[in-house]
Enzyme design. Sequence first.
Site, short mmCIF file in Angstrom:
data_model
loop_
_atom_site.label_atom_id
_atom_site.label_comp_id
_atom_site.label_asym_id
_atom_site.label_seq_id
_atom_site.Cartn_x
_atom_site.Cartn_y
_atom_site.Cartn_z
N CYS A 114 1.14 -1.01 0.12
CA CYS A 114 0.16 -0.16 0.19
C CYS A 114 0.59 1.54 0.14
O CYS A 114 -0.06 2.35 -0.34
CB CYS A 114 -0.80 0.02 1.28
SG CYS A 114 -2.11 -1.81 0.59
N HIS A 253 -3.29 7.00 3.46
CA HIS A 253 -3.61 5.85 2.63
C HIS A 253 -5.42 5.98 3.35
O HIS A 253 -5.08 5.79 4.20
CB HIS A 253 -2.58 5.22 2.71
CG HIS A 253 -2.99 3.57 2.90
ND1 HIS A 253 -4.19 2.81 1.41
CD2 HIS A 253 -3.03 2.21 3.26
CE1 HIS A 253 -3.64 1.94 1.61
NE2 HIS A 253 -3.79 1.18 2.57
N ASN A 283 -10.14 -0.43 0.98
CA ASN A 283 -8.83 0.30 0.57
C ASN A 283 -8.32 -0.59 -0.63
O ASN A 283 -8.43 -2.07 -0.55
CB ASN A 283 -8.32 -1.14 1.98
CG ASN A 283 -6.68 -0.42 2.02
OD1 ASN A 283 -5.59 -0.09 0.86
ND2 ASN A 283 -5.95 -1.27 2.59
C1 LIG Z 1 -8.70 -4.92 10.32
C2 LIG Z 1 -9.17 -4.20 11.34
C3 LIG Z 1 -10.20 -3.48 11.06
C4 LIG Z 1 -9.94 -6.05 12.76
O1 LIG Z 1 -10.74 -4.94 14.26
P1 LIG Z 1 -10.14 -5.16 15.18
O2 LIG Z 1 -10.77 -3.84 16.59
O3 LIG Z 1 -9.01 -4.40 15.49
O4 LIG Z 1 -11.11 -5.74 15.30
P2 LIG Z 1 -10.06 -7.99 16.12
O5 LIG Z 1 -9.42 -7.82 15.06
O6 LIG Z 1 -9.79 -6.97 17.30
O7 LIG Z 1 -11.25 -8.39 16.36
C5 LIG Z 1 -12.69 -7.63 17.46
C6 LIG Z 1 -13.29 -8.80 16.85
O8 LIG Z 1 -14.11 -8.98 16.39
C7 LIG Z 1 -14.35 -10.25 15.31
N1 LIG Z 1 -13.70 -9.85 14.00
C8 LIG Z 1 -13.04 -9.77 13.10
N2 LIG Z 1 -13.32 -9.33 11.33
C9 LIG Z 1 -14.80 -8.69 12.31
C10 LIG Z 1 -15.65 -8.84 10.73
N3 LIG Z 1 -15.98 -8.83 9.48
N4 LIG Z 1 -17.37 -9.56 11.11
C11 LIG Z 1 -17.18 -9.35 12.74
N5 LIG Z 1 -16.96 -9.33 13.39
C12 LIG Z 1 -15.45 -9.52 12.99
C13 LIG Z 1 -13.05 -11.04 15.31
O9 LIG Z 1 -13.52 -12.36 15.67
C14 LIG Z 1 -12.72 -10.45 17.12
O10 LIG Z 1 -13.53 -11.49 17.53
P3 LIG Z 1 -13.29 -12.16 18.59
O11 LIG Z 1 -13.50 -10.79 20.50
O12 LIG Z 1 -14.75 -13.08 19.63
O13 LIG Z 1 -12.00 -13.33 19.31
C15 LIG Z 1 -8.15 -3.68 12.42
O14 LIG Z 1 -7.48 -4.05 13.19
C16 LIG Z 1 -7.23 -2.67 11.09
O15 LIG Z 1 -7.92 -2.23 10.97
N6 LIG Z 1 -6.10 -3.03 10.98
C17 LIG Z 1 -5.37 -2.49 10.64
C18 LIG Z 1 -5.26 -3.16 8.85
C19 LIG Z 1 -4.98 -2.42 7.80
O16 LIG Z 1 -4.69 -1.34 7.98
N7 LIG Z 1 -4.85 -3.53 6.69
C20 LIG Z 1 -3.53 -3.59 5.99
C21 LIG Z 1 -2.61 -2.09 5.73
S1 LIG Z 1 -2.24 -1.42 3.84
#
Ligand SMILES: CC(C)(COP(=O)(O)OP(=O)(O)OC[C@H]1O[C@@H](n2cnc3c(N)ncnc32)[C@H](O)[C@@H]1OP(=O)(O)O)[C@@H](O)C(=O)NCCC(=O)NCCS
Length: 326
Positions: A114, A253, A283
């Site tokens: 990215c 981004h 994204n």
């Molecule tokens: C991926 C992202 C949105 C997840 O959000 P988060 O608040 O960190 O969520 P978590 O990973 O802690 O998960 C929280 C809960 O939601 C759940 N969950 C994950 N994806 C889910 C979805 N699509 N729908 C519902 N629940 C979901 C998980 O299983 C977890 O459940 P649990 O508490 O029972 O274990 C976030 O971590 C993120 O944006 N990270 C950066 C990713 C990024 O920018 N990547 C590209 C780089 S260029």
Amino acid sequence: MAYNVGVIGVGSYLPDKVLTNFDLEKMVDTSDGWIRERTGISERKIAADDQATSDLAVSAAKKAILDASIKPEDIDLIIVATVTPDMYFPSIACLVQKRLNAVNAAAFDISAACSGFIYALEIAWQHIKTGYCKYALVIGADALSKITDWDDRSTCILFGDGAGAFVLGRVSEGGILSAKMGSDGRGAEYLTCPATFFGKEELAKRNGKNKATIWMSGQEVFKFAVKIMPYAFEKALEDAGISIDQVDWFIPHQANLRIIEASARKFGLPMDKFIVTLQKFGNTSASSIPIALDEGIQTGKVKKGNILAMAAFGAGLTWSSAVIKL
Ligand SMILES: CC(C)(COP(=O)(O)OP(=O)(O)OC[C@H]1O[C@@H](n2cnc3c(N)ncnc32)[C@H](O)[C@@H]1OP(=O)(O)O)[C@@H](O)C(=O)NCCC(=O)NCCS
């Protein structure tokens, strides 16, 4: 002699097919509410089965060339930032060259996920600044839908497909004021998609299956992103000798609204200083920044003479940033 290098053409392309959060509710255990609350995304565009990353790249490039009022033969450098090439080789840049008939260009791809678009911008900037090239076509193009694990709810909700392009050329004043790139390979394992080799760790992440799809530790990438995005903006601004209050538009981004909000908070800025397109496009990887700039121009927000600060982060882990006077 060092030349001033400016953005003389901008173009972007997004595929027609829309995939909404409600569509995703039918595919994995998720909800529109969860996705919007945790990411800010409502829908994204997905390339058709018969649409390759190079097709997206060519469409964006044609618009940027038209906008720059130059001929494809004038271009002497084509750099495509992508992690979803049509083939291992040739590069997308060579496929674009062929389709545009840009016969006088050297063409190659770069891989910085990215962050790739600004990496490509920085490389092209150096080539024009020194006089080695006159016009460069810089493209960010990705179709992450082709490498998405559609059973993994933690990643499949995040990404969309698209392409964005700049034509760079000599300008009498302004233009690119700074561009920075950085990497921290210690975080390489946090966001991966195997190509020719499946080591034990990558197999374990995919429950022993050798699927060439995206795997991510969302929380690790999130921690990196909220730290690196403001740092990247600050570094580029410092190099350009521009203060935060001189910036007309921040173009981050487009990964997650919460990451952009964290930068806004850090700088004490309102969110309306930031161009945000992730609600509609998700994204789009290397294409997110040029798509956001094009959207800013098309909607009349971004104007000639504006000072723009751009910052990206991505797999690698990588980051990049730039300050441009349009
Ligand atoms: C991926 C992202 C949105 C997840 O959000 P988060 O608040 O960190 O969520 P978590 O990973 O802690 O998960 C929280 C809960 O939601 C759940 N969950 C994950 N994806 C889910 C979805 N699509 N729908 C519902 N629940 C979901 C998980 O299983 C977890 O459940 P649990 O508490 O029972 O274990 C976030 O971590 C993120 O944006 N990270 C950066 C990713 C990024 O920018 N990547 C590209 C780089 S260029």
